[in-house]
Scaffold this motif. Structure first.
Motif, PDB file in Angstrom:
ATOM      1  N   UNK A   1       0.828  -1.215   0.000  1.00  0.00           N
ATOM      2  CA  UNK A   1       0.000   0.000   0.000  1.00  0.00           C
ATOM      3  C   UNK A   1       0.863   1.267   0.000  1.00  0.00           C
ATOM      4  N   UNK A   2       1.919   1.273   0.803  1.00  0.00           N
ATOM      5  CA  UNK A   2       2.814   2.441   0.854  1.00  0.00           C
ATOM      6  C   UNK A   2       3.500   2.670  -0.486  1.00  0.00           C
ATOM      7  N   UNK A   3       3.976   1.597  -1.094  1.00  0.00           N
ATOM      8  CA  UNK A   3       4.633   1.728  -2.399  1.00  0.00           C
ATOM      9  C   UNK A   3       3.654   2.232  -3.456  1.00  0.00           C
ATOM     10  N   UNK A   4       2.448   1.685  -3.445  1.00  0.00           N
ATOM     11  CA  UNK A   4       1.442   2.115  -4.417  1.00  0.00           C
ATOM     12  C   UNK A   4       1.096   3.592  -4.209  1.00  0.00           C
TER      13      UNK A   4
ATOM     14  N   UNK B   1       2.699  14.192  -9.271  1.00  0.00           N
ATOM     15  CA  UNK B   1       3.602  15.316  -9.050  1.00  0.00           C
ATOM     16  C   UNK B   1       3.384  16.001  -7.712  1.00  0.00           C
ATOM     17  N   UNK B   2       2.883  15.264  -6.716  1.00  0.00           N
ATOM     18  CA  UNK B   2       2.604  15.855  -5.409  1.00  0.00           C
ATOM     19  C   UNK B   2       3.900  16.170  -4.657  1.00  0.00           C
ATOM     20  N   UNK B   3       3.900  17.263  -3.922  1.00  0.00           N
ATOM     21  CA  UNK B   3       5.087  17.568  -3.111  1.00  0.00           C
ATOM     22  C   UNK B   3       5.272  16.476  -2.059  1.00  0.00           C
ATOM     23  N   UNK B   4       6.483  16.125  -1.801  1.00  0.00           N
ATOM     24  CA  UNK B   4       6.770  15.085  -0.812  1.00  0.00           C
ATOM     25  C   UNK B   4       6.755  13.678  -1.371  1.00  0.00           C
ATOM     26  N   UNK B   5       6.468  13.530  -2.652  1.00  0.00           N
ATOM     27  CA  UNK B   5       6.390  12.196  -3.251  1.00  0.00           C
ATOM     28  C   UNK B   5       7.735  11.480  -3.190  1.00  0.00           C
ATOM     29  N   UNK B   6       8.811  12.213  -3.401  1.00  0.00           N
ATOM     30  CA  UNK B   6      10.142  11.601  -3.366  1.00  0.00           C
ATOM     31  C   UNK B   6      10.443  11.067  -1.962  1.00  0.00           C
ATOM     32  N   UNK B   7      10.139  11.864  -0.934  1.00  0.00           N
ATOM     33  CA  UNK B   7      10.361  11.422   0.444  1.00  0.00           C
ATOM     34  C   UNK B   7       9.454  10.241   0.789  1.00  0.00           C
TER      35      UNK B   7
ATOM     36  N   UNK C   1       8.336   8.006  -1.258  1.00  0.00           N
ATOM     37  CA  UNK C   1       8.889   6.832  -1.931  1.00  0.00           C
ATOM     38  C   UNK C   1      10.093   6.296  -1.174  1.00  0.00           C
ATOM     39  N   UNK C   2      10.944   7.187  -0.689  1.00  0.00           N
ATOM     40  CA  UNK C   2      12.124   6.759   0.070  1.00  0.00           C
ATOM     41  C   UNK C   2      11.720   6.005   1.331  1.00  0.00           C
ATOM     42  N   UNK C   3      10.703   6.493   2.024  1.00  0.00           N
ATOM     43  CA  UNK C   3      10.229   5.824   3.242  1.00  0.00           C
ATOM     44  C   UNK C   3       9.643   4.453   2.890  1.00  0.00           C
ATOM     45  N   UNK C   4       8.835   4.390   1.837  1.00  0.00           N
ATOM     46  CA  UNK C   4       8.213   3.126   1.433  1.00  0.00           C
ATOM     47  C   UNK C   4       9.267   2.103   1.014  1.00  0.00           C
ATOM     48  N   UNK C   5      10.275   2.551   0.275  1.00  0.00           N
ATOM     49  CA  UNK C   5      11.334   1.625  -0.153  1.00  0.00           C
ATOM     50  C   UNK C   5      12.208   1.185   1.017  1.00  0.00           C
ATOM     51  N   UNK C   6      12.401   2.063   1.994  1.00  0.00           N
ATOM     52  CA  UNK C   6      13.148   1.673   3.196  1.00  0.00           C
ATOM     53  C   UNK C   6      12.383   0.612   3.979  1.00  0.00           C
ATOM     54  N   UNK C   7      11.072   0.804   4.136  1.00  0.00           N
ATOM     55  CA  UNK C   7      10.245  -0.202   4.818  1.00  0.00           C
ATOM     56  C   UNK C   7      10.281  -1.529   4.065  1.00  0.00           C
ATOM     57  N   UNK C   8      10.252  -1.452   2.747  1.00  0.00           N
ATOM     58  CA  UNK C   8      10.332  -2.660   1.917  1.00  0.00           C
ATOM     59  C   UNK C   8      11.654  -3.378   2.151  1.00  0.00           C
ATOM     60  N   UNK C   9      12.741  -2.625   2.167  1.00  0.00           N
ATOM     61  CA  UNK C   9      14.064  -3.227   2.384  1.00  0.00           C
ATOM     62  C   UNK C   9      14.155  -3.872   3.755  1.00  0.00           C
TER      63      UNK C   9
ATOM     64  N   UNK D   1      15.545   1.188  -7.260  1.00  0.00           N
ATOM     65  CA  UNK D   1      14.473   2.186  -7.346  1.00  0.00           C
ATOM     66  C   UNK D   1      14.775   3.374  -6.443  1.00  0.00           C
ATOM     67  N   UNK D   2      15.331   3.118  -5.261  1.00  0.00           N
ATOM     68  CA  UNK D   2      15.657   4.205  -4.332  1.00  0.00           C
ATOM     69  C   UNK D   2      16.809   5.064  -4.850  1.00  0.00           C
ATOM     70  N   UNK D   3      17.732   4.458  -5.568  1.00  0.00           N
ATOM     71  CA  UNK D   3      18.915   5.180  -6.038  1.00  0.00           C
ATOM     72  C   UNK D   3      18.653   6.015  -7.282  1.00  0.00           C
ATOM     73  N   UNK D   4      17.575   5.712  -7.988  1.00  0.00           N
ATOM     74  CA  UNK D   4      17.293   6.451  -9.229  1.00  0.00           C
ATOM     75  C   UNK D   4      16.777   7.851  -8.912  1.00  0.00           C
ATOM     76  N   UNK D   5      17.243   8.825  -9.669  1.00  0.00           N
ATOM     77  CA  UNK D   5      16.789  10.201  -9.411  1.00  0.00           C
ATOM     78  C   UNK D   5      15.361  10.415  -9.903  1.00  0.00           C
ATOM     79  N   UNK D   6      14.679  11.398  -9.300  1.00  0.00           N
ATOM     80  CA  UNK D   6      13.341  11.734  -9.809  1.00  0.00           C
ATOM     81  C   UNK D   6      13.451  12.240 -11.243  1.00  0.00           C
ATOM     82  N   UNK D   7      12.418  12.023 -12.006  1.00  0.00           N
ATOM     83  CA  UNK D   7      12.391  12.454 -13.402  1.00  0.00           C
ATOM     84  C   UNK D   7      11.116  13.253 -13.635  1.00  0.00           C
TER      85      UNK D   7
END
Length: 188
Positions: A66-69, A78-84, A86-94, A144-150
């Motif tokens: 759910x967090x990743x989705x 394009x919501x503000x905070x989306x990058x952060x 995603x980082x939190x969701x990927x950290x939880x996944x890891x 996915x975490x290492x890739x820059x936003x585009x």
């Protein structure tokens, strides 16, 4: 800002894998019991903890999905905070993947033949292939975490990335089934 195509495909793979894994453990009245019973074979888990750990792992898988989705949707919008997010969701996944991988490694190291109920059934015993699968999923999360936003992607590009991620997830989810199919004795 949105994620790159590769990042999107990798995150979709993780969403589908964890959503399928978590949902498979809740698909019927006996599914969670079957999963808990498979955990009962683990050499490091006290019997009194099995049901609680099974419930926590199932909830963790569903929460990670759910967090990743949600982070994907926020990125696409394009919501503000989306990058952060995603980082939190990927950290939880890891963290979840590392926990599961360490559990499998300990089980294999101790020579215990516990069943893999990763996707709701325990037909095949845990093996090196399960370690490899988890390491690959961990690498997907790290990549996915290492890739820059585009910049936001075109809908057709998004469709390709989502489809590729879903196909990769399907192959991961059914890897044991495919191995069994190809290992079957054709003479019988």
């Amino acid at each position: 800002m949105s994620m790159t195509h590769l990042s999107t495909g990798l995150i979709v793979t993780l969403v589908v894998v964890f959503a399928t894994s978590g949902a498979s453990k809740l698909r019927g009245p006996d599914a969670q019991r079957t999963f808990a019973a498979s955990l009962g074979d683990l050499p490091f888990l006290p019997a009194r903890s099995v049901r609680g750990v099974a419930a926590a792992l199932t909830a963790g898988e569903l929460m990670v999905a759910a967090d990743l989705l949600a982070s994907l949707i926020a990125g696409w919008a394009g919501l503000p905070g989306a990058v952060a997010m995603t980082a939190v969701a990927l950290t939880a996944t890891a963290i979840l993947l590392i926990t599961l991988t360490v559990g499998i490694a300990i089980t294999l190291r101790r020579g215990v033949r516990a069943g893999c109920a990763c996707f709701g059934s325990a037909h095949r015993p845990l093996g090196v292939s399960h370690l490899v699968r988890n390491v690959l999923l961990l690498a997907a999360a790290g990549t996915a975490a290492a890739l820059p936003p585009a910049p936001p992607v075109r809908p057709q590009d998004l469709l390709v990335a989502v489809t590729a991620g879903a196909v990769a997830a399907f192959l991961i989810i059914h890897a044991d089934d495919m191995a069994e199919l190809f290992a079957a004795n054709p003479g019988q």
